[in-house]
Design an enzyme around this catalytic site. Structure first.
Site, PDB file in Angstrom:
ATOM      1  N   TYR A  59     -14.252 -42.923 -27.228  1.00 31.80           N
ATOM      2  CA  TYR A  59     -13.374 -43.717 -28.106  1.00 31.80           C
ATOM      3  C   TYR A  59     -14.156 -44.820 -28.829  1.00 31.80           C
ATOM      4  O   TYR A  59     -13.837 -45.173 -29.967  1.00 31.80           O
ATOM      5  CB  TYR A  59     -12.176 -44.276 -27.326  1.00 31.80           C
ATOM      6  CG  TYR A  59     -11.180 -43.173 -27.020  1.00 31.80           C
ATOM      7  CD1 TYR A  59     -11.172 -42.529 -25.776  1.00 31.80           C
ATOM      8  CD2 TYR A  59     -10.309 -42.707 -28.002  1.00 31.80           C
ATOM      9  CE1 TYR A  59     -10.304 -41.491 -25.516  1.00 31.80           C
ATOM     10  CE2 TYR A  59      -9.432 -41.656 -27.755  1.00 31.80           C
ATOM     11  CZ  TYR A  59      -9.445 -41.052 -26.507  1.00 31.80           C
ATOM     12  OH  TYR A  59      -8.595 -39.998 -26.264  1.00 31.80           O
ATOM     13  N   ARG A  62     -15.468 -43.021 -31.825  1.00 32.77           N
ATOM     14  CA  ARG A  62     -14.417 -42.759 -32.825  1.00 32.77           C
ATOM     15  C   ARG A  62     -13.999 -44.073 -33.499  1.00 32.77           C
ATOM     16  O   ARG A  62     -13.696 -44.099 -34.695  1.00 32.77           O
ATOM     17  CB  ARG A  62     -13.203 -42.102 -32.156  1.00 32.77           C
ATOM     18  CG  ARG A  62     -13.420 -40.649 -31.790  1.00 32.77           C
ATOM     19  CD  ARG A  62     -12.169 -40.023 -31.249  1.00 32.77           C
ATOM     20  NE  ARG A  62     -11.102 -39.958 -32.242  1.00 32.77           N
ATOM     21  CZ  ARG A  62      -9.808 -39.804 -31.914  1.00 32.77           C
ATOM     22  NH1 ARG A  62      -9.457 -39.753 -30.639  1.00 32.77           N
ATOM     23  NH2 ARG A  62      -8.885 -39.719 -32.845  1.00 32.77           N
ATOM     24  N   HIS A 110       0.957 -42.081 -30.761  1.00 33.62           N
ATOM     25  CA  HIS A 110      -0.104 -41.745 -29.797  1.00 33.62           C
ATOM     26  C   HIS A 110      -1.064 -42.897 -29.564  1.00 33.62           C
ATOM     27  O   HIS A 110      -2.176 -42.687 -29.069  1.00 33.62           O
ATOM     28  CB  HIS A 110      -0.863 -40.497 -30.271  1.00 33.62           C
ATOM     29  CG  HIS A 110      -0.012 -39.269 -30.235  1.00 33.62           C
ATOM     30  ND1 HIS A 110      -0.278 -38.158 -31.000  1.00 33.62           N
ATOM     31  CD2 HIS A 110       1.124 -38.972 -29.543  1.00 33.62           C
ATOM     32  CE1 HIS A 110       0.645 -37.230 -30.769  1.00 33.62           C
ATOM     33  NE2 HIS A 110       1.517 -37.705 -29.890  1.00 33.62           N
ATOM     34  N   GLY A 176      -0.301 -33.370 -43.173  1.00 29.80           N
ATOM     35  CA  GLY A 176      -1.547 -33.179 -42.428  1.00 29.80           C
ATOM     36  C   GLY A 176      -1.398 -33.086 -40.928  1.00 29.80           C
ATOM     37  O   GLY A 176      -2.115 -33.753 -40.181  1.00 29.80           O
ATOM     38  N   THR A 177      -0.476 -32.214 -40.480  1.00 32.21           N
ATOM     39  CA  THR A 177      -0.347 -32.011 -39.034  1.00 32.21           C
ATOM     40  C   THR A 177      -0.093 -30.541 -38.746  1.00 32.21           C
ATOM     41  O   THR A 177       0.578 -29.846 -39.495  1.00 32.21           O
ATOM     42  CB  THR A 177       0.795 -32.860 -38.433  1.00 32.21           C
ATOM     43  OG1 THR A 177       0.918 -32.565 -37.032  1.00 32.21           O
ATOM     44  CG2 THR A 177       2.124 -32.610 -39.122  1.00 32.21           C
TER      45      THR A 177
HETATM   46  N1  APR Z   1      -4.939 -32.470 -46.402  1.00 33.35           N
HETATM   47  C1  APR Z   1      -3.808 -32.046 -45.775  1.00 33.35           C
HETATM   48  N2  APR Z   1      -3.805 -31.440 -44.564  1.00 33.35           N
HETATM   49  C2  APR Z   1      -5.010 -31.249 -43.980  1.00 33.35           C
HETATM   50  C3  APR Z   1      -6.235 -31.671 -44.564  1.00 33.35           C
HETATM   51  C4  APR Z   1      -6.163 -32.303 -45.825  1.00 33.35           C
HETATM   52  N3  APR Z   1      -7.265 -32.735 -46.469  1.00 33.35           N
HETATM   53  N4  APR Z   1      -7.254 -31.339 -43.710  1.00 33.35           N
HETATM   54  C5  APR Z   1      -6.680 -30.752 -42.646  1.00 33.35           C
HETATM   55  N5  APR Z   1      -5.345 -30.679 -42.801  1.00 33.35           N
HETATM   56  C6  APR Z   1      -4.334 -30.143 -41.888  1.00 33.35           C
HETATM   57  C7  APR Z   1      -4.790 -28.933 -41.095  1.00 33.35           C
HETATM   58  O1  APR Z   1      -4.523 -27.735 -41.819  1.00 33.35           O
HETATM   59  C8  APR Z   1      -3.913 -29.039 -39.846  1.00 33.35           C
HETATM   60  O2  APR Z   1      -2.668 -28.396 -40.070  1.00 33.35           O
HETATM   61  O3  APR Z   1      -4.070 -31.155 -40.931  1.00 33.35           O
HETATM   62  C9  APR Z   1      -3.659 -30.544 -39.707  1.00 33.35           C
HETATM   63  C10 APR Z   1      -4.438 -31.172 -38.576  1.00 33.35           C
HETATM   64  O4  APR Z   1      -3.944 -30.631 -37.381  1.00 33.35           O
HETATM   65  P1  APR Z   1      -4.527 -31.179 -36.000  1.00 33.35           P
HETATM   66  O5  APR Z   1      -6.011 -31.204 -36.074  1.00 33.35           O
HETATM   67  O6  APR Z   1      -3.861 -30.403 -34.912  1.00 33.35           O
HETATM   68  O7  APR Z   1      -4.073 -32.709 -35.943  1.00 33.35           O
HETATM   69  P2  APR Z   1      -2.644 -33.266 -35.554  1.00 33.35           P
HETATM   70  O8  APR Z   1      -1.558 -32.337 -35.981  1.00 33.35           O
HETATM   71  O9  APR Z   1      -2.581 -34.661 -36.064  1.00 33.35           O
HETATM   72  O10 APR Z   1      -2.718 -33.298 -33.943  1.00 33.35           O
HETATM   73  C11 APR Z   1      -1.623 -33.872 -33.262  1.00 33.35           C
HETATM   74  O11 APR Z   1      -2.865 -33.688 -31.191  1.00 33.35           O
HETATM   75  O12 APR Z   1      -4.854 -33.880 -30.043  1.00 33.35           O
HETATM   76  C12 APR Z   1      -3.643 -34.487 -30.307  1.00 33.35           C
HETATM   77  O13 APR Z   1      -3.248 -36.786 -30.135  1.00 33.35           O
HETATM   78  C13 APR Z   1      -3.831 -35.823 -30.959  1.00 33.35           C
HETATM   79  O14 APR Z   1      -2.374 -36.920 -32.551  1.00 33.35           O
HETATM   80  C14 APR Z   1      -3.081 -35.706 -32.277  1.00 33.35           C
HETATM   81  C15 APR Z   1      -2.123 -34.567 -32.017  1.00 33.35           C
END
Ligand code: APR
Length: 236
Positions: A59, A62, A110, A176-177
């Site tokens: 951390y 990061r 989170h 972006g998730t």
């Molecule tokens: N613009 C839009 N979307 C994007 C971009 C971008 N430039 N780059 C990546 N993505 C998308 C990917 O396609 C994916 O669907 O963002 C998403 C990222 O997904 P994850 O890496 O799973 O991240 P997240 O959804 O935030 O994870 C949720 O998981 O590990 C835990 O605590 C951690 O908060 C996190 C949680």
């Protein structure tokens, strides 16, 4: 001049993808954090009990990356909505890029990497900015300080107020998730049937019902959607 209470409500729900173009790694993309680190070794309570220094190092690294990063045009365009709408950002992200962009209402599900917490009483928080947490840094209860991060298997933060916010929203934009982690991901399904719902991401396994999906980079489309909403138009 409308007051907050008379403005239409917007909830912006974000994940790591909105910060990707600021240079911060996502979790599940091909070059994501969980492809380079074992989450069992750095993001669980047992990881902390087994090797707290490894967790602190992860951390601290990061946190320095967050310090070097800057908000991008997706973060910044969301702030423009606040003139016309009552905007709440609900984020899974632990970075502070929404705050640094100027969003005034940000709810973290989170945790926040710029804070530390007591290991004994998680409600005892310390603003540390981008400083490292070192072994031997003790809280007021004389226990080792830990990152204010919700690890896998721990209780999410601010769930109820986030659900309440999205239930009241007239518009919802999810950015972006992967919607892979619960209960955070379940929040987006609590949006009202008649609310305008848009989802901006690059890859997604399953689109939640009622959302218009836009497969694109956040900086490419979020400012456009914001522009439409500011004009009182439907996003797409
Ligand atoms: N613009 C839009 N979307 C994007 C971009 C971008 N430039 N780059 C990546 N993505 C998308 C990917 O396609 C994916 O669907 O963002 C998403 C990222 O997904 P994850 O890496 O799973 O991240 P997240 O959804 O935030 O994870 C949720 O998981 O590990 C835990 O605590 C951690 O908060 C996190 C949680």
């Amino acid at each position: 001049m409308s007051t907050e209470s008379t403005k239409e409500k917007i909830v912006i729900f974000t994940g790591a993808g909105i910060s990707a173009e600021s240079g911060l790694a996502t979790f599940r993309d091909s070059n994501g954090l969980w492809n380079n680190y074992s989450l069992e070794e750095v993001a669980t309570p047992s990881a902390w009990n087994r090797n707290p220094k490894l967790v602190l190092d992860f951390y601290n690294h990061r946190r320095k990356e967050v310090e070097r990063a800057s908000p991008n045009s997706a973060h910044e365009s969301l702030v423009e909505l606040e003139e016309r709408y009552d905007v709440t950002v609900v984020t899974q992200n632990v970075d502070d890029l929404h705050e640094r962009a100027g969003s005034s209402k940000v709810i973290h599900l989170h945790g926040e990497i710029t804070k530390a917490r007591s290991c004994i009483d998680g409600s005892i928080l310390y603003d540390i900015g981008y400083e490292d947490i070192k072994m031997g840094d003790l809280c007021e209860l004389r226990s080792q300080k830990r990152p204010h991060i919700v690890w896998f298997g721990e209780e999410i933060l601010n769930y109820e107020i986030s659900v309440q916010a999205i239930k009241e929203a007239d518009k919802v934009m999810v950015i972006g998730t992967s919607l892979a982690v619960f209960p955070a991901a379940s929040i987006v399904k609590k949006a009202r049937y008649h609310a305008e719902k848009v989802l901006v991401t690059m890859e997604l396994d399953k689109k939640p019902f009622g959302y218009r999906l836009i497969r694109a980079r956040a900086t490419a489309v979020v400012p456009c959607i914001v522009g439409k909403w500011i004009q009182g138009l439907v996003a797409i």
